[in-house]
Design an enzyme around this catalytic site. Sequence first.
Site, short mmCIF file in Angstrom:
data_model
loop_
_atom_site.label_atom_id
_atom_site.label_comp_id
_atom_site.label_asym_id
_atom_site.label_seq_id
_atom_site.Cartn_x
_atom_site.Cartn_y
_atom_site.Cartn_z
CB SER A 47 -0.88 0.00 1.27
OG SER A 47 -1.52 1.24 1.46
CE1 TYR B 225 -3.98 -1.86 5.58
CE2 TYR B 225 -3.18 0.33 4.98
CZ TYR B 225 -3.71 -0.90 4.61
OH TYR B 225 -3.97 -1.18 3.28
#
Length: 241
Positions: free
Chosen positions: A140, A153
């Site tokens: 990501s 995350y």
Amino acid sequence: MVPSKVVLITGASSGIGEATARLLAAAGHRVVLGARREERIEAVAKEIRAAGGMAEHHALDVTSLSAMRSFAAGAQERHGQIDVLVNNAGVMPLSPLDALAVEDWNRMIDVNIRGVLHGIAAVLPLMRARGAGHIVNLSSISGHRVDPTAAVYSATKFAVRAISEGLRQESRDIRVTVISPGFTSTELSDGIRDNDIRAAVREGMRSAIPATAVGAAIEYAITQPSEVDVNEIVVRPTMQA
């Protein structure tokens, strides 16, 4: 013309996984869909076949090593080989660290890190024995930067990049690609419990790219000649800072 490949995709019930499955099947590849929502992947596989593609589905929880190995072994038995694994399954329940959302932290670690490692453990011996294969891991933009509420995350996505780079350096016959999407139209924000954080993420998602854009990046990487290893692709909205 690129030969048809056998492609395993985790987290294929929606978002990037589903879009990638549809795109690759339309290009003539054989896709094997895995996800926890079996009814959903069954529907996706059925629609792909109705459109003339080759698809099958199997219930899969990537946090279970035995389930991941069974998923891979079944595909190997049916097709005789596994050309590509797309480690796509992921969760993103964002929260500030002082919220002490330990269960959410552990869930992200289990799915986003252990899930990727389980996928590698399931297919790497098969690919090594064949002397060929391609592992695509979804990181990501959060694997390149850290923002408030995204510490854990981001840590999991930094880990995906580290694992991928280690595997690449250890490999001479297995190709390794990391895909790092920015804002993408998926269901990831649904897992955010905090209403304000969820609203802020969805506001940012107004400029999101479609999941098909990420699927196209994956297709590009896996269709390069065997001597070409596309190691990392960052794909995000033009408007994203």
